[in-house]
Motif scaffolding. Structure first.
Motif, PDB file in Angstrom:
ATOM      1  N   ILE A   1       0.802  -1.215   0.000  1.00  0.00           N
ATOM      2  CA  ILE A   1       0.000   0.000   0.000  1.00  0.00           C
ATOM      3  C   ILE A   1       0.844   1.278   0.000  1.00  0.00           C
ATOM      4  CG2 ILE A   1      -0.286  -0.126   2.511  1.00  0.00           C
ATOM      5  CD1 ILE A   1      -2.887   1.237   0.022  1.00  0.00           C
ATOM      6  N   ARG A   2       1.867   1.356   0.815  1.00  0.00           N
ATOM      7  CA  ARG A   2       2.614   2.614   0.961  1.00  0.00           C
ATOM      8  C   ARG A   2       3.315   3.006  -0.331  1.00  0.00           C
ATOM      9  NH1 ARG A   2       7.899   4.078   2.338  1.00  0.00           N
ATOM     10  NH2 ARG A   2       8.463   1.878   2.594  1.00  0.00           N
ATOM     11  N   MET A   3       3.886   2.046  -1.016  1.00  0.00           N
ATOM     12  CA  MET A   3       4.688   2.366  -2.196  1.00  0.00           C
ATOM     13  C   MET A   3       3.944   2.246  -3.519  1.00  0.00           C
ATOM     14  SD  MET A   3       7.573   3.459  -1.191  1.00  0.00           S
ATOM     15  CE  MET A   3       8.395   3.475  -2.783  1.00  0.00           C
ATOM     16  N   THR A   4       2.838   1.479  -3.546  1.00  0.00           N
ATOM     17  CA  THR A   4       2.146   1.258  -4.826  1.00  0.00           C
ATOM     18  C   THR A   4       0.660   1.604  -4.792  1.00  0.00           C
ATOM     19  OG1 THR A   4       1.439  -1.035  -4.452  1.00  0.00           O
ATOM     20  CG2 THR A   4       3.720  -0.695  -5.196  1.00  0.00           C
ATOM     21  N   GLY A   5       0.089   1.731  -3.600  1.00  0.00           N
ATOM     22  CA  GLY A   5      -1.344   1.981  -3.487  1.00  0.00           C
ATOM     23  C   GLY A   5      -2.185   0.713  -3.497  1.00  0.00           C
ATOM     24  N   ASP A   6      -1.554  -0.441  -3.712  1.00  0.00           N
ATOM     25  CA  ASP A   6      -2.255  -1.724  -3.716  1.00  0.00           C
ATOM     26  C   ASP A   6      -2.309  -2.254  -2.286  1.00  0.00           C
ATOM     27  OD1 ASP A   6      -2.695  -4.679  -3.954  1.00  0.00           O
ATOM     28  OD2 ASP A   6      -2.576  -4.252  -6.102  1.00  0.00           O
ATOM     29  N   GLU A   7      -3.466  -2.698  -1.826  1.00  0.00           N
ATOM     30  CA  GLU A   7      -3.633  -3.101  -0.432  1.00  0.00           C
ATOM     31  C   GLU A   7      -3.199  -4.531  -0.133  1.00  0.00           C
ATOM     32  OE1 GLU A   7      -7.655  -2.300   0.661  1.00  0.00           O
ATOM     33  OE2 GLU A   7      -7.390  -0.115   0.649  1.00  0.00           O
ATOM     34  N   ARG A   8      -2.839  -5.281  -1.140  1.00  0.00           N
ATOM     35  CA  ARG A   8      -2.448  -6.674  -0.923  1.00  0.00           C
ATOM     36  C   ARG A   8      -1.006  -6.785  -0.401  1.00  0.00           C
ATOM     37  NH1 ARG A   8      -4.178  -8.772  -6.828  1.00  0.00           N
ATOM     38  NH2 ARG A   8      -3.330  -6.682  -7.296  1.00  0.00           N
ATOM     39  N   LYS A   9      -0.661  -7.999   0.050  1.00  0.00           N
ATOM     40  CA  LYS A   9       0.715  -8.273   0.479  1.00  0.00           C
ATOM     41  C   LYS A   9       1.544  -8.663  -0.739  1.00  0.00           C
ATOM     42  CE  LYS A   9       1.565 -10.424   4.282  1.00  0.00           C
ATOM     43  NZ  LYS A   9       1.644 -11.447   5.361  1.00  0.00           N
ATOM     44  N   LEU A  10       2.817  -8.356  -0.675  1.00  0.00           N
ATOM     45  CA  LEU A  10       3.692  -8.724  -1.794  1.00  0.00           C
ATOM     46  C   LEU A  10       3.677 -10.225  -2.032  1.00  0.00           C
ATOM     47  CD1 LEU A  10       7.069  -7.347  -2.831  1.00  0.00           C
ATOM     48  CD2 LEU A  10       6.952  -9.792  -2.347  1.00  0.00           C
ATOM     49  N   SER A  11       3.678 -10.990  -0.964  1.00  0.00           N
ATOM     50  CA  SER A  11       3.746 -12.455  -1.086  1.00  0.00           C
ATOM     51  C   SER A  11       2.477 -13.074  -1.670  1.00  0.00           C
ATOM     52  CB  SER A  11       4.030 -13.086   0.280  1.00  0.00           C
ATOM     53  OG  SER A  11       3.021 -12.730   1.211  1.00  0.00           O
ATOM     54  N   ASP A  12       1.423 -12.285  -1.802  1.00  0.00           N
ATOM     55  CA  ASP A  12       0.173 -12.795  -2.378  1.00  0.00           C
ATOM     56  C   ASP A  12       0.135 -12.676  -3.899  1.00  0.00           C
ATOM     57  OD1 ASP A  12      -0.852 -13.467   0.105  1.00  0.00           O
ATOM     58  OD2 ASP A  12      -1.881 -11.545   0.369  1.00  0.00           O
ATOM     59  N   LEU A  13       1.093 -11.975  -4.480  1.00  0.00           N
ATOM     60  CA  LEU A  13       1.106 -11.741  -5.922  1.00  0.00           C
ATOM     61  C   LEU A  13       2.288 -12.438  -6.573  1.00  0.00           C
ATOM     62  CD1 LEU A  13      -0.685  -9.365  -4.773  1.00  0.00           C
ATOM     63  CD2 LEU A  13       0.072  -8.043  -6.764  1.00  0.00           C
ATOM     64  N   THR A  14       2.107 -12.838  -7.829  1.00  0.00           N
ATOM     65  CA  THR A  14       3.212 -13.392  -8.601  1.00  0.00           C
ATOM     66  C   THR A  14       4.135 -12.262  -9.037  1.00  0.00           C
ATOM     67  OG1 THR A  14       2.080 -13.178 -10.726  1.00  0.00           O
ATOM     68  CG2 THR A  14       1.708 -15.220  -9.481  1.00  0.00           C
ATOM     69  N   ALA A  15       5.312 -12.621  -9.490  1.00  0.00           N
ATOM     70  CA  ALA A  15       6.273 -11.612  -9.941  1.00  0.00           C
ATOM     71  C   ALA A  15       5.707 -10.796 -11.097  1.00  0.00           C
ATOM     72  CB  ALA A  15       7.579 -12.282 -10.341  1.00  0.00           C
ATOM     73  N   SER A  16       5.053 -11.453 -12.030  1.00  0.00           N
ATOM     74  CA  SER A  16       4.495 -10.724 -13.180  1.00  0.00           C
ATOM     75  C   SER A  16       3.396  -9.759 -12.733  1.00  0.00           C
ATOM     76  CB  SER A  16       3.961 -11.696 -14.226  1.00  0.00           C
ATOM     77  OG  SER A  16       2.927 -12.515 -13.684  1.00  0.00           O
ATOM     78  N   GLU A  17       2.606 -10.151 -11.739  1.00  0.00           N
ATOM     79  CA  GLU A  17       1.582  -9.248 -11.212  1.00  0.00           C
ATOM     80  C   GLU A  17       2.219  -8.062 -10.498  1.00  0.00           C
ATOM     81  OE1 GLU A  17      -2.076 -12.395 -10.324  1.00  0.00           O
ATOM     82  OE2 GLU A  17      -0.467 -12.127  -8.846  1.00  0.00           O
ATOM     83  N   LEU A  18       3.282  -8.312  -9.772  1.00  0.00           N
ATOM     84  CA  LEU A  18       3.987  -7.235  -9.082  1.00  0.00           C
ATOM     85  C   LEU A  18       4.598  -6.249 -10.075  1.00  0.00           C
ATOM     86  CD1 LEU A  18       5.746  -9.354  -6.314  1.00  0.00           C
ATOM     87  CD2 LEU A  18       3.961  -7.647  -5.934  1.00  0.00           C
ATOM     88  N   ARG A  19       5.047  -6.769 -11.196  1.00  0.00           N
ATOM     89  CA  ARG A  19       5.703  -5.916 -12.189  1.00  0.00           C
ATOM     90  C   ARG A  19       4.711  -4.998 -12.905  1.00  0.00           C
ATOM     91  NH1 ARG A  19      11.173  -5.285 -12.363  1.00  0.00           N
ATOM     92  NH2 ARG A  19      11.306  -5.525 -14.612  1.00  0.00           N
ATOM     93  N   GLU A  20       3.450  -5.240 -12.724  1.00  0.00           N
ATOM     94  CA  GLU A  20       2.443  -4.353 -13.307  1.00  0.00           C
ATOM     95  C   GLU A  20       2.245  -3.099 -12.460  1.00  0.00           C
ATOM     96  OE1 GLU A  20      -1.083  -6.652 -13.766  1.00  0.00           O
ATOM     97  OE2 GLU A  20      -0.229  -7.986 -15.294  1.00  0.00           O
ATOM     98  N   LEU A  21       2.728  -3.141 -11.220  1.00  0.00           N
ATOM     99  CA  LEU A  21       2.586  -2.002 -10.313  1.00  0.00           C
ATOM    100  C   LEU A  21       3.745  -1.028 -10.501  1.00  0.00           C
ATOM    101  CD1 LEU A  21       1.714  -4.033  -7.081  1.00  0.00           C
ATOM    102  CD2 LEU A  21       0.106  -3.003  -8.710  1.00  0.00           C
ATOM    103  N   THR A  22       3.525   0.230 -10.132  1.00  0.00           N
ATOM    104  CA  THR A  22       4.592   1.225 -10.191  1.00  0.00           C
ATOM    105  C   THR A  22       4.830   1.814  -8.805  1.00  0.00           C
ATOM    106  OG1 THR A  22       2.997   2.950 -10.796  1.00  0.00           O
ATOM    107  CG2 THR A  22       4.135   1.820 -12.599  1.00  0.00           C
ATOM    108  N   LEU A  23       6.025   2.330  -8.603  1.00  0.00           N
ATOM    109  CA  LEU A  23       6.436   2.840  -7.303  1.00  0.00           C
ATOM    110  C   LEU A  23       6.205   4.346  -7.190  1.00  0.00           C
ATOM    111  CD1 LEU A  23       9.812   0.877  -7.001  1.00  0.00           C
ATOM    112  CD2 LEU A  23       7.655   0.343  -5.837  1.00  0.00           C
TER     113      LEU A  23
END
Length: 267
Positions: free
Chosen positions: A87-109
């Motif tokens: 949430i703090r760095m991307t605005g997404d409320e999920r945990k990092l460990s709940d997303l795959t790498a490709s899903e994480l790469r869709e987010l921006t900082l």
């Protein structure tokens, strides 16, 4: 309450006879090139997000070693990111460990074009030009992160140290990668997260008997007997985190090295 107090007394006795006993000295020599000041999560600014490739490139260009944080995505990729939640760095409320790498790469900082980097990307960018201080994230006894990190670091020729608040992750390195220099991160856990037997163990650094750290990295806000003991009895080098203003350097031990942000420290 009586049981809890009794437990504290027993742990205190163990602390002096197991951890601080003079015959149990530990810690290995760390090369002077690693005993420097480190830019916290890269050399980031208001425009350059923390733990981003841009922050790491900025540190390299300015000749600073850098501290960074690693944890696993849902599909087991080693990602460079500090918080357990996004949430703090991307605005997404999920945990990092709940997303795959490709899903994480869709987010921006922080609204920039910067993405959450893979550890292997960061190592390729740094290329051994400056030393790294790599924090292993982990809130449980799960050590799955450790072999994944080692698999990547085994192919890297640059200088680095690893550190963690979690003594179980350091104990894994002690057993499986004895050559890797490891350090314990410490704060006042009872003050920050509440009084409990585990937090007492962490604060007293009793679990160092499992991980045998080579250095200690401590919270500059707190003076702790356990940190002083590590430094004096075991001659362990120390890092201080996180120094955010030049004025905060006043009163800090001159022989300790800092993890800094918000200003340019001496190299």
């Amino acid at each position: 309450m009586v049981i809890f107090i009794s437990t504290l007394i027993i742990l205190a006795v163990l602390y002096f006879f197991v951890f601080l006993f003079p015959g149990n000295k530990h810690g290995r020599e760390i090369h002077k090139d690693l005993l420097v000041n480190y830019a916290h999560r890269g050399l980031h600014t208001k425009e350059i997000p923390e733990n981003s490739l841009a922050a790491f490139k900025n540190a390299v260009n300015n000749g600073y070693g850098m501290e960074l944080d690693v944890q696993l995505s849902r599909d087991g990729e080693v990602m460079v990111f500090h918080d357990y939640t996004l949430i703090r760095m991307t605005g997404d409320e999920r945990k990092l460990s709940d997303l795959t790498a490709s899903e994480l790469r869709e987010l921006t900082l922080n609204g920039t074009d910067e993405k959450i980097p893979y550890l292997k990307e960061v190592l390729e960018l740094v290329g051994g030009k400056v030393p790294l201080l790599i924090e292993l994230k982990g809130e449980s006894a799960d050590t799955a992160l450790c072999p994944k990190v080692c698999e990547i670091l085994d192919k890297y020729n640059g200088a680095y140290l690893i550190e963690s608040f979690n003594p179980m992750l350091l104990a894994w390195f002690k057993k499986n990668r004895k050559d890797v220099l490891r350090g314990i991160l410490t704060t006042k856990s009872c003050k920050e997260r509440g009084l409990s037997p585990l937090n007492f163990l962490l604060d007293s650094m009793l679990l160092n008997v499992l991980s045998r750290p080579d250095f200690v990295a401590y919270d500059r806000r707190y003076k702790k007997f356990s940190v002083s003991a590590c430094k004096k009895l075991f001659s362990l080098p120390a890092f201080i985190w996180t120094v955010r203003k030049r004025e905060e350097l006043e009163g800090l031990p001159k022989d300790d090295h800092i993890i800094f942000e918000g200003f340019l420290a001496e190299k």
